[in-house]
Design an enzyme around this catalytic site. Structure first.
Site, PDB file in Angstrom:
ATOM      1  N   CYS A   2       0.867  -1.184   0.000  1.00  0.00           N
ATOM      2  CA  CYS A   2       0.000   0.000   0.000  1.00  0.00           C
ATOM      3  C   CYS A   2       0.899   1.228   0.000  1.00  0.00           C
ATOM      4  CB  CYS A   2      -0.858  -0.003   1.257  1.00  0.00           C
ATOM      5  SG  CYS A   2      -1.741  -1.538   1.483  1.00  0.00           S
ATOM      6  N   ARG A  27       1.540   2.004  -6.262  1.00  0.00           N
ATOM      7  CA  ARG A  27       1.738   0.960  -5.245  1.00  0.00           C
ATOM      8  C   ARG A  27       0.445   0.227  -4.932  1.00  0.00           C
ATOM      9  NH1 ARG A  27       6.303   1.310  -2.236  1.00  0.00           N
ATOM     10  NH2 ARG A  27       5.307   0.300  -0.476  1.00  0.00           N
ATOM     11  N   TRP A  75      -3.864  -1.746  -1.067  1.00  0.00           N
ATOM     12  CA  TRP A  75      -3.795  -2.905  -1.961  1.00  0.00           C
ATOM     13  C   TRP A  75      -4.186  -4.079  -1.067  1.00  0.00           C
ATOM     14  CZ3 TRP A  75      -3.321  -3.162  -7.069  1.00  0.00           C
ATOM     15  CH2 TRP A  75      -3.161  -4.420  -7.651  1.00  0.00           C
ATOM     16  N   ASN A  99       1.040   0.067   6.236  1.00  0.00           N
ATOM     17  CA  ASN A  99       1.405  -0.724   5.054  1.00  0.00           C
ATOM     18  C   ASN A  99       2.151  -1.939   5.580  1.00  0.00           C
ATOM     19  OD1 ASN A  99       2.159  -1.737   2.605  1.00  0.00           O
ATOM     20  ND2 ASN A  99       3.910  -0.354   2.365  1.00  0.00           N
ATOM     21  N   GLU A 480       8.391 -20.635 -19.178  1.00  0.00           N
ATOM     22  CA  GLU A 480       8.290 -19.259 -18.676  1.00  0.00           C
ATOM     23  C   GLU A 480       9.493 -18.427 -19.136  1.00  0.00           C
ATOM     24  OE1 GLU A 480       6.119 -17.456 -17.654  1.00  0.00           O
ATOM     25  OE2 GLU A 480       7.132 -15.792 -16.667  1.00  0.00           O
ATOM     26  N   LYS A 484       9.233 -15.064 -21.420  1.00  0.00           N
ATOM     27  CA  LYS A 484       9.845 -13.789 -21.026  1.00  0.00           C
ATOM     28  C   LYS A 484      10.712 -13.254 -22.167  1.00  0.00           C
ATOM     29  CE  LYS A 484       7.928 -12.769 -18.285  1.00  0.00           C
ATOM     30  NZ  LYS A 484       6.833 -13.638 -18.064  1.00  0.00           N
ATOM     31  N   GLU A 487       8.633 -12.125 -25.214  1.00  0.00           N
ATOM     32  CA  GLU A 487       7.823 -10.932 -24.949  1.00  0.00           C
ATOM     33  C   GLU A 487       8.602  -9.646 -25.048  1.00  0.00           C
ATOM     34  OE1 GLU A 487       6.107 -12.137 -20.951  1.00  0.00           O
ATOM     35  OE2 GLU A 487       4.480 -10.988 -21.821  1.00  0.00           O
ATOM     36  N   HIS A 503      13.359 -36.035 -30.136  1.00  0.00           N
ATOM     37  CA  HIS A 503      12.226 -36.451 -30.982  1.00  0.00           C
ATOM     38  C   HIS A 503      11.912 -35.400 -32.036  1.00  0.00           C
ATOM     39  CE1 HIS A 503      11.581 -39.858 -28.369  1.00  0.00           C
ATOM     40  NE2 HIS A 503      11.689 -39.050 -27.335  1.00  0.00           N
ATOM     41  N   LYS A 599      -1.038  -5.341 -20.487  1.00  0.00           N
ATOM     42  CA  LYS A 599      -0.821  -5.945 -19.169  1.00  0.00           C
ATOM     43  C   LYS A 599      -1.965  -6.899 -18.822  1.00  0.00           C
ATOM     44  CE  LYS A 599       1.158  -6.951 -15.396  1.00  0.00           C
ATOM     45  NZ  LYS A 599       2.268  -7.920 -15.499  1.00  0.00           N
TER      46      LYS A 599
HETATM   47  C1  AGP Z   1       3.132 -12.687 -18.918  1.00  0.00           C
HETATM   48  O1  AGP Z   1       4.438 -12.145 -18.916  1.00  0.00           O
HETATM   49  C2  AGP Z   1       2.257 -12.052 -19.969  1.00  0.00           C
HETATM   50  N1  AGP Z   1       2.171 -10.663 -19.765  1.00  0.00           N
HETATM   51  C3  AGP Z   1       0.934 -12.759 -20.188  1.00  0.00           C
HETATM   52  O2  AGP Z   1       1.241 -14.035 -20.686  1.00  0.00           O
HETATM   53  C4  AGP Z   1       0.030 -12.944 -18.938  1.00  0.00           C
HETATM   54  O3  AGP Z   1       0.622 -13.862 -18.055  1.00  0.00           O
HETATM   55  C5  AGP Z   1      -1.309 -13.513 -19.407  1.00  0.00           C
HETATM   56  O4  AGP Z   1      -1.920 -12.549 -20.253  1.00  0.00           O
HETATM   57  C6  AGP Z   1      -2.251 -13.842 -18.257  1.00  0.00           C
HETATM   58  O5  AGP Z   1      -2.545 -12.681 -17.522  1.00  0.00           O
HETATM   59  P1  AGP Z   1      -3.236 -12.841 -16.091  1.00  0.00           P
HETATM   60  O6  AGP Z   1      -2.266 -13.578 -15.218  1.00  0.00           O
HETATM   61  O7  AGP Z   1      -3.502 -11.441 -15.620  1.00  0.00           O
HETATM   62  O8  AGP Z   1      -4.505 -13.632 -16.284  1.00  0.00           O
END
Ligand code: AGP
Length: 604
Positions: A2, A27, A75, A99, A480, A484, A487, A503, A599
């Site tokens: 927060c 925050r 938050w 906080n 993952e 990253k 992206e 394979h 996002k």
């Molecule tokens: C992750 O780095 C991405 N920005 C994206 O894959 C994200 O994880 C996905 O859109 C799911 O979002 P959420 O966790 O808010 O549901």
């Protein structure tokens, strides 16, 4: 995570508090409030949602004389985002903002209720103001009551308290959550969770240390340290760049969020670990009655944490676990049975595909649980049960701390269910809980590690693609790491099970194919090493991530020796996060807001 602000002086306190809160909205803001003591009377305003709602409520209010004021953007970690749960919290003649997390709030609250105190909110914070006023009855002065109260709190906190019993004073305490105080040559005192709100008002600031507590009046700051010894403030110059201040000096929000994973995971764990059991106050143990399967459904990074969870649930909870990509699940006419617990995972709680699958499960009469970072989001409001990850706002589009806290929650949840189903011995659960407590240490970013990755990243700016490979729970981590990199560097990368390379994909092996190999010592090391040797024999360029040097690798990023593969998982997570960030930074990309991405994907 927060935001708190405080002000003592003759200016328009409301304006100063609201402007300060605006600077802290990054925050967290599911609710906000202020309380101002002027001429012995309090004015208090609270509002749910964005700060503009609070501005609307206070538009006809102002102060024109000396006053003491505190403010807060919330938050949620305990209790829904409602006006009643918004800070400041009130006693009879005092207000408090906080906080952090008070770990022993339930015990204190029970005692206070037995004393006849009526609580208005569901928050842990409210116990602070009632405990303070209880201590006021027996203390010889206000500060004695305040310091006694602080000594009775366990957990993490940054606290500001204002009371009629000493109206020209703001009391403060800091332990585990950030806070600083700023001064200027107009006998004013400013408090905030981070320095942005003080820019333009103060020329020097004192960053409190853990254990600091005390009070300010218009002409001085009195600080005591954790050993109750008086200490002088240590003032430093205040940066004047607001955006870099919000990033706390890091280059990107993503970088800041990677670095804060240690503190954030401490919050995720706080109040949930006992010696031999996991505590989820937000769950009813009965959820798992008659449940024979867990189905995990998510998108993107959240899907990767779900896949990580599937290994833990089957290994520790001994419960059949299935995985779904939400956008696929929606349209394949899935069979759903009521003995399945449907779990959706989402940082935002708004992802359209995931939200729709939650509606499908509800429609089919399944019990539903959401693992989420945003209280009051659509999924949180819809699911039967919710566990908040407490990661705080995640600004970087590429998710990092949300993933880390989701996996932490799943590790805890697998042990919670193991206890219910007796699928692990009490000793084994205790051992796992001791390992959980070590996560924050293992995700602390060291300068050496970061420097090494920064140097190494220059070698990985081209090539015809990357493979991230791993076995078992390191396969979702490989996925993952690849996501990253894709992206934020826009280079092609694939996550792949190490054992699957032979394979087909091994046909791609050549010096321009970069393989990032996850080689944990505590899980299938020899098998994974064999897979990497097959690639190395075909001249693929290998970057091995392991605690032990691997002679067949062209590059090597060393993690520390860990007691358990899960601690290796978290250490390797930091490596793949930083590697993607440094490659992207070298390529000059917008690390925080990469092209084509949002996002929160609230469209199909
Ligand atoms: C992750 O780095 C991405 N920005 C994206 O894959 C994200 O994880 C996905 O859109 C799911 O979002 P959420 O966790 O808010 O549901």
């Amino acid at each position: 995570m927060c935001g708190i602000v405080g002000y003592l002086g003759k200016k328009n306190t409301k304006e100063i508090l609201l402007n300060g809160l605006k600077e802290l909205e990054y925050r967290g803001y599911d609710s906000a409030g202020i309380a101002v003591l002027e001429n012995g009377n309090f004015s208090n305003f609270k509002a749910v949602g964005k700060l503009v709602n609070l501005e609307e409520k206070t538009k006809n209010y102002s102060t024109d004389g000396f006053s003491a004021g505190i403010g807060h953007t919330r938050w949620a970690t305990h209790g829904k985002p409602t006006e009643l749960n918004a800070h400041p919290h009130v006693g009879q003649s005092s207000y408090v903002v906080h906080n952090g997390i008070i770990e022993n709030y339930a015990k204190l609250k029970k005692e206070l209720i037995n004393d006849g105190i009526k609580f208005l909110s569901q928050t842990d914070t409210e116990v602070i103001v009632h405990q303070f006023e209880k201590n006021l009855n027996s203390a010889s002065n206000t500060f004695e009551a305040f310091s006694k109260t602080i000594s009775e709190l366990d957990g993490a906190y940054a606290i500001l308290l204002v009371t009629k019993s000493q109206p020209d004073t703001i009391f403060f305490a800091k332990h585990g959550s950030p806070m600083l105080v700023g001064t200027n040559n107009e006998s004013e005192q400013y408090f905030a969770s981070s320095d942005t709100p003080l820019i333009g008002h103060c020329n020097e600031v004192n960053y409190f240390e853990d254990g600091d507590y005390g009070y300010v009046s218009s002409n001085n700051i009195t600080i005591f340290d954790k050993d109750k010894n008086k200490k002088e403030p240590i003032f430093s110059k205040l940066s004047q760049n607001k955006l870099s201040a919000q990033k706390d000096g890091f280059r990107f929000f993503m970088e800041k969020e990677i670095y804060e994973q240690s503190d954030v995971i401490s919050d995720t764990l706080m109040g949930r670990l006992d010696d031999d059991e996991i505590i989820f106050n937000e769950l009813d143990k009965k959820i798992f009655d008659d449940i024979n399967e867990i189905k995990l459904c998510a998108c993107g990074t959240s899907y990767h944490s779900a896949m990580s969870a599937s290994y833990l649930f089957e290994r520790y909870s001994k419960i059949r676990t299935s995985l779904e990509i939400a956008s696929e699940f929606r349209y394949r006419n899935p069979i759903m049975s009521k003995d399945t617990l449907f779990v959706v995972i989402s940082q935002s709680g708004e992802t359209a595909d995931t939200l729709e699958t939650l509606k499908m499960a509800k429609q089919a009469g399944l019990k539903t649980l959401v693992i989420c970072n945003v209280d009051n989001s659509s999924m949180v409001r819809l699911a039967d049960y919710c566990i908040l990850t407490r990661a705080g706002i995640e600004k970087g589009v590429a998710s990092t701390k949300a993933f880390a806290t989701q996996v932490t929650i799943f590790w805890m949840l697998s042990l919670y269910i193991a206890k219910l189903k007796n699928s692990l011995s009490v000793d084994e659960i205790s051992k796992q809980i001791s390992l959980l407590r070590e996560i924050p240490t293992h995700v602390k970013v060291t300068d050496d590690m970061h420097e090494r990755i920064k140097r190494l990243s220059k070698r990985y700016l081209h090539g015809h693609g990357f493979f991230f490979i791993g076995r078992d729970i390191f396969y979702p981590l490989a996925l993952e790491g690849a996501l990253k990199l894709k992206e934020i560097s826009y280079l092609h990368a694939e996550g792949y099970p190490s054992g699957e390379m032979k394979h087909g994909p091994i046909a791609l092996a050549d010096p321009e194919l970069f393989t990032i190999a996850l080689l944990p010592q505590n899980l299938l090391y020899e098998k994974s090493k064999n897979n990497v040797e097959e690639l190395s024999a075909r001249d693929s360029t290998i970057c091995a991530i392991s605690s032990k040097e691997f002679d067949k690798a062209d590059d090597f990023i060393q993690i520390s020796e860990c007691k358990d593969y899960m601690l290796e998982f978290f250490e390797m997570m930091i490596v793949v996060q930083l590697l993607s960030l440094e490659i992207s930074a070298r390529l000059g990309n917008d690390v925080d807001m990469p092209r084509n991405l949002a996002k929160s994907v609230t469209v199909e």
